[in-house]
Design a protein around this motif. Structure first.
Motif, PDB file in Angstrom:
ATOM      1  N   UNK A  53       0.849  -1.188   0.000  1.00  0.00           N
ATOM      2  CA  UNK A  53       0.000   0.000   0.000  1.00  0.00           C
ATOM      3  C   UNK A  53       0.888   1.243   0.000  1.00  0.00           C
ATOM      4  N   UNK A  54       0.655   2.118  -0.967  1.00  0.00           N
ATOM      5  CA  UNK A  54       1.533   3.266  -1.126  1.00  0.00           C
ATOM      6  C   UNK A  54       0.740   4.434  -1.719  1.00  0.00           C
ATOM      7  N   UNK A  55      -0.158   4.986  -0.910  1.00  0.00           N
ATOM      8  CA  UNK A  55      -1.008   6.068  -1.384  1.00  0.00           C
ATOM      9  C   UNK A  55      -0.175   7.328  -1.621  1.00  0.00           C
ATOM     10  N   UNK A  56      -0.536   8.052  -2.668  1.00  0.00           N
ATOM     11  CA  UNK A  56       0.252   9.200  -3.109  1.00  0.00           C
ATOM     12  C   UNK A  56      -0.489  10.501  -2.835  1.00  0.00           C
ATOM     13  N   UNK A  57       0.243  11.514  -2.412  1.00  0.00           N
ATOM     14  CA  UNK A  57      -0.327  12.831  -2.143  1.00  0.00           C
ATOM     15  C   UNK A  57       0.039  13.796  -3.271  1.00  0.00           C
ATOM     16  N   UNK A  58      -0.974  14.515  -3.777  1.00  0.00           N
ATOM     17  CA  UNK A  58      -0.749  15.462  -4.867  1.00  0.00           C
ATOM     18  C   UNK A  58      -1.326  16.832  -4.541  1.00  0.00           C
ATOM     19  N   UNK A  59      -0.613  17.892  -4.928  1.00  0.00           N
ATOM     20  CA  UNK A  59      -1.269  19.179  -5.072  1.00  0.00           C
ATOM     21  C   UNK A  59      -1.784  19.225  -6.509  1.00  0.00           C
ATOM     22  N   UNK A  60      -2.447  20.309  -6.898  1.00  0.00           N
ATOM     23  CA  UNK A  60      -3.059  20.353  -8.232  1.00  0.00           C
ATOM     24  C   UNK A  60      -2.022  20.197  -9.334  1.00  0.00           C
ATOM     25  N   UNK A  61      -0.898  20.896  -9.205  1.00  0.00           N
ATOM     26  CA  UNK A  61       0.137  20.843 -10.234  1.00  0.00           C
ATOM     27  C   UNK A  61       0.654  19.419 -10.421  1.00  0.00           C
ATOM     28  N   UNK A  62       0.902  18.720  -9.326  1.00  0.00           N
ATOM     29  CA  UNK A  62       1.449  17.368  -9.425  1.00  0.00           C
ATOM     30  C   UNK A  62       0.392  16.355  -9.889  1.00  0.00           C
ATOM     31  N   UNK A  63      -0.864  16.592  -9.553  1.00  0.00           N
ATOM     32  CA  UNK A  63      -1.923  15.700 -10.027  1.00  0.00           C
ATOM     33  C   UNK A  63      -2.056  15.804 -11.548  1.00  0.00           C
ATOM     34  N   UNK A  64      -2.058  17.029 -12.056  1.00  0.00           N
ATOM     35  CA  UNK A  64      -2.139  17.212 -13.504  1.00  0.00           C
ATOM     36  C   UNK A  64      -0.868  16.687 -14.175  1.00  0.00           C
ATOM     37  N   UNK A  65       0.278  16.972 -13.576  1.00  0.00           N
ATOM     38  CA  UNK A  65       1.539  16.505 -14.137  1.00  0.00           C
ATOM     39  C   UNK A  65       1.613  14.997 -14.208  1.00  0.00           C
ATOM     40  N   UNK A  66       1.126  14.324 -13.164  1.00  0.00           N
ATOM     41  CA  UNK A  66       1.134  12.856 -13.171  1.00  0.00           C
ATOM     42  C   UNK A  66       0.283  12.323 -14.315  1.00  0.00           C
ATOM     43  N   UNK A  67      -0.855  12.941 -14.566  1.00  0.00           N
ATOM     44  CA  UNK A  67      -1.706  12.502 -15.666  1.00  0.00           C
ATOM     45  C   UNK A  67      -1.084  12.808 -17.024  1.00  0.00           C
ATOM     46  N   UNK A  68      -0.398  13.934 -17.139  1.00  0.00           N
ATOM     47  CA  UNK A  68       0.226  14.297 -18.404  1.00  0.00           C
ATOM     48  C   UNK A  68       1.441  13.435 -18.717  1.00  0.00           C
ATOM     49  N   UNK A  69       1.985  12.760 -17.711  1.00  0.00           N
ATOM     50  CA  UNK A  69       3.172  11.933 -17.940  1.00  0.00           C
ATOM     51  C   UNK A  69       2.835  10.605 -18.613  1.00  0.00           C
ATOM     52  N   UNK A  70       1.567  10.275 -18.738  1.00  0.00           N
ATOM     53  CA  UNK A  70       1.170   9.037 -19.404  1.00  0.00           C
ATOM     54  C   UNK A  70       1.504   9.080 -20.887  1.00  0.00           C
ATOM     55  N   UNK A  71       1.880   7.941 -21.435  1.00  0.00           N
ATOM     56  CA  UNK A  71       2.225   7.890 -22.861  1.00  0.00           C
ATOM     57  C   UNK A  71       1.040   8.295 -23.734  1.00  0.00           C
ATOM     58  N   UNK A  72      -0.172   8.073 -23.227  1.00  0.00           N
ATOM     59  CA  UNK A  72      -1.400   8.327 -23.975  1.00  0.00           C
ATOM     60  C   UNK A  72      -1.883   9.773 -23.838  1.00  0.00           C
ATOM     61  N   UNK A  73      -1.327  10.540 -22.906  1.00  0.00           N
ATOM     62  CA  UNK A  73      -1.844  11.868 -22.587  1.00  0.00           C
ATOM     63  C   UNK A  73      -1.603  12.852 -23.735  1.00  0.00           C
ATOM     64  N   UNK A  74      -2.549  13.765 -23.954  1.00  0.00           N
ATOM     65  CA  UNK A  74      -2.365  14.750 -25.028  1.00  0.00           C
ATOM     66  C   UNK A  74      -1.216  15.712 -24.716  1.00  0.00           C
TER      67      UNK A  74
END
Length: 251
Positions: free
Chosen positions: A190-211
């Motif tokens: 179990x390794x829950x991750x904490x994000x502020x808005x910038x890091x939450x968006x950045x994590x999603x943008x780091x996906x190979x599929x992300x626009x």
């Protein structure tokens, strides 16, 4: 374009916003494989060197194999000061490593990109007798409402989206075919991750599929993620339910 090009142009955002792995997992790798400073780990599909760095910090010799120049050069800038770090331009299925020279192979967040049969043959060639292959993913907890809604946003705005980590957690037969006699050790940390808005968006943008910024889906993707963050965050922190999934065994 081959799979090695999927992250071209994303190395900087990947390096900044992707999480490392819990120390409980790192300790498990070391103890289960009786690793010492004299041992050599091949981190294959090493990307920007997230797991590579954690292994180097344990005073292990680490050979990072990565075919994507953007990702590999980012890792080299970060890790070249480690005396036990070696970076090689190579594919998972065809490395330049010597036969029976490796004490452990690690694959972090990358196995779903490989040709499984060819990679298995290469593992058998370069590993010392009865040495292990360790596959690991930081995986969003699919039972979470937040994760379900996050996936729906990706499905809507990312044409190449096939599920987080390529949907690899939904295909257990892949592991039975890969590991010797279908036997491997499966562990979840179990390794829950904490994000502020910038890091939450950045994590999603780091996906190979992300626009990318030049894509028409980019702005609505960011807007939808921002709304999702506002819905689930508290005191400017969003907790992403995350499980570190580990598969280890002989091949």
């Amino acid at each position: 374009m081959g799979t090695k090009d999927n992250f071209t142009g994303k190395a900087a955002i990947y390096s900044e916003y992707r999480s490392n792995y819990p120390m409980t997992y790192i300790n498990y790798l070391i103890q289960s494989n009786s690793l010492s400073p004299d041992h050599t780990v091949a981190d294959i599909g090493s990307g920007t060197g997230i797991l590579t760095k954690q292994l180097l910090d344990q005073d292990l010799k680490v050979i990072a194999i990565e075919p994507n120049e953007d990702m590999r050069s980012t890792a080299e800038k970060e890790l070249n000061h480690y005396a036990k770090f070696t970076s090689i331009n190579g594919a998972a299925e065809h490395t330049p490593l010597q036969g029976q020279s490796i004490d452990l192979i690690t694959v972090a967040q990358a196995f779903h990109w490989f040709d499984k049969e060819q990679f298995k043959l290469e593992c058998q060639r370069i590993l010392k007798p009865d040495a292990n292959v360790a596959l690991v993913w930081n995986s969003r907890d699919a039972s979470s409402k937040l994760v379900i809604e996050n996936a729906a946003i990706c499905q809507k705005y990312c044409p190449a989206f096939k599920g987080f980590s390529g949907g690899i957690d939904k295909t257990p037969d892949v592991y039975e075919q890969f590991f010797r006699n279908g036997r491997y050790e499966f562990k979840v940390f179990e390794y829950h991750l904490e994000f502020d808005l910038d890091h939450f968006i950045g994590r999603n943008l780091s996906g190979s599929y992300a626009p990318k910024e030049t894509d028409e889906q980019y702005e609505p993707f960011i807007q939808s993620l921002s709304e999702l963050y506002a819905k689930y965050s508290k005191n400017d922190v969003l907790i992403m339910p995350n499980l570190t999934r580990s598969y280890m065994g002989n091949v």
